[in-house]
Scaffold this active site. Structure first.
Site, PDB file in Angstrom:
ATOM      1  N   GLY A   1       0.810  -1.213   0.000  1.00 34.93           N
ATOM      2  CA  GLY A   1       0.000   0.000   0.000  1.00 34.93           C
ATOM      3  C   GLY A   1       0.839   1.257   0.000  1.00 34.93           C
ATOM      4  O   GLY A   1       0.568   2.198   0.747  1.00 34.93           O
TER       5      GLY A   1
ATOM      6  N   SER B   1       1.514   3.431  -2.587  1.00 32.76           N
ATOM      7  CA  SER B   1       1.305   4.412  -3.644  1.00 32.76           C
ATOM      8  C   SER B   1       0.771   5.733  -3.094  1.00 32.76           C
ATOM      9  O   SER B   1       0.780   6.752  -3.795  1.00 32.76           O
ATOM     10  CB  SER B   1       0.328   3.866  -4.696  1.00 32.76           C
ATOM     11  OG  SER B   1      -0.954   3.649  -4.134  1.00 32.76           O
TER      12      SER B   1
ATOM     13  N   TYR C   1     -13.291  -3.103  11.574  1.00 25.80           N
ATOM     14  CA  TYR C   1     -11.938  -2.539  11.495  1.00 25.80           C
ATOM     15  C   TYR C   1     -11.166  -2.788  12.790  1.00 25.80           C
ATOM     16  O   TYR C   1     -10.001  -3.200  12.764  1.00 25.80           O
ATOM     17  CB  TYR C   1     -12.035  -1.038  11.207  1.00 25.80           C
ATOM     18  CG  TYR C   1     -10.721  -0.349  10.938  1.00 25.80           C
ATOM     19  CD1 TYR C   1     -10.042  -0.527   9.735  1.00 25.80           C
ATOM     20  CD2 TYR C   1     -10.163   0.506  11.892  1.00 25.80           C
ATOM     21  CE1 TYR C   1      -8.848   0.119   9.483  1.00 25.80           C
ATOM     22  CE2 TYR C   1      -8.964   1.155  11.651  1.00 25.80           C
ATOM     23  CZ  TYR C   1      -8.312   0.962  10.445  1.00 25.80           C
ATOM     24  OH  TYR C   1      -7.111   1.614  10.202  1.00 25.80           O
TER      25      TYR C   1
ATOM     26  N   LYS D   1      -7.701  -4.953  13.268  1.00 24.23           N
ATOM     27  CA  LYS D   1      -6.483  -4.319  13.773  1.00 24.23           C
ATOM     28  C   LYS D   1      -6.044  -4.889  15.123  1.00 24.23           C
ATOM     29  O   LYS D   1      -4.851  -4.939  15.433  1.00 24.23           O
ATOM     30  CB  LYS D   1      -6.683  -2.802  13.861  1.00 24.23           C
ATOM     31  CG  LYS D   1      -6.824  -2.120  12.501  1.00 24.23           C
ATOM     32  CD  LYS D   1      -5.596  -2.343  11.633  1.00 24.23           C
ATOM     33  CE  LYS D   1      -5.654  -1.578  10.342  1.00 24.23           C
ATOM     34  NZ  LYS D   1      -4.420  -1.738   9.522  1.00 24.23           N
TER      35      LYS D   1
END
Length: 242
Positions: A9, A11, A153, A157
């Site tokens: 990830g 970019s 989420y 995590k």
């Protein structure tokens, strides 16, 4: 010869900032993107301008077969990675009673499934090559304290934290460190739709963090100075939920 570091990830956002920060400190970078190839190309050019090498791997971290094939081929052609930063992740927020099945599945498959899919083809080559390397995972303040509307989420995590601590125990005797960074509210595209002014009121420092502040910690954890630090979860959150 510079060590290669794979950053998923990378970019945009925190991943991009980590890639540039590490490149400035002498590392060669293996960029990763799923759909943002054009943005990844820009980051690669920026790294090249810093005098470091960079290449791009494009794949979906939820696709286990694709991860294994592309990562294994890259290692075979270019050598074992010194470090990995598991930064790629998504959020699909909703209150639990209204949460759709795909909102649960996609977040867990991406954030937690990605841990397995990326590291499975990486770890054994590191062990075989006797690389005293570095693995950094990315959790969140939501994984530590929970958050309304983020059951999916937060679960993903929190799972990252448990996986990090367990893997750290397994790899410690190999000299490979495994640590977790848990950002708070960081000024990126992922947080642009949040009520930032309201959130600042509950952050003791009364401001959001920057991606550079997260990247500087990743740079330290990659260094030889951090060789005796493993299995740790380090928050970058301005004192939120202490």
């Amino acid at each position: 010869m510079s060590e290669n570091i794979l950053i998923t990830g990378s970019s945009r956002g925190i991943g991009r900032e980590i890639a540039l920060y590490l490149a400035k400190n002498g590392y060669d970078i293996v960029l990763h993107c799923n759909s943002n190839l054009q943005k990844a190309e820009i980051v690669r050019e920026q790294i090249n301008q810093l005098g470091q090498n960079a290449r791009i791997l494009q794949f979906d971290i939820t696709n286990r077969k694709e991860c294994e094939e592309i990562i294994s081929k890259d290692i075979e052609q270019n050598g074992v990675y010194y470090g990995i930063v598991l930064n790629a992740g998504i959020s699909k927020d909703n209150v639990f009673p209204a949460m759709a099945d795909d909102e649960w599945d996609e977040v867990l498959n991406t954030n937690l499934g990605g841990f397995y899919n990326i590291l499975k083809p990486v770890v054994m080559p590191m062990i075989s090559a006797r690389i005293r390397g570095r693995i950094i995972t990315m959790s969140s303040v939501s994984g530590l304290a929970g958050n309304r509307g983020q059951v999916n989420y937060s679960a993903s995590k929190a799972g990252i934290i448990g996986a990090t601590k367990s893997l750290a125990l397994e790899l410690a005797k190999r000299g490979i460190t495994v640590n977790c960074i848990a950002p708070g509210v960081i000024d990126t595209d992922m947080t642009k739709d949040l009520p930032v002014d309201e959130l600042k009121k509950i952050i003791p420092m009364r401001r959001t963090g920057t991606a550079k502040e997260v990247a500087s910690l990743a740079n330290y954890l990659m260094s030889e100075d951090a060789a005796y630090i493993t299995g740790q979860v380090i928050s970058v959150n301005g004192g939120l939920y202490l």
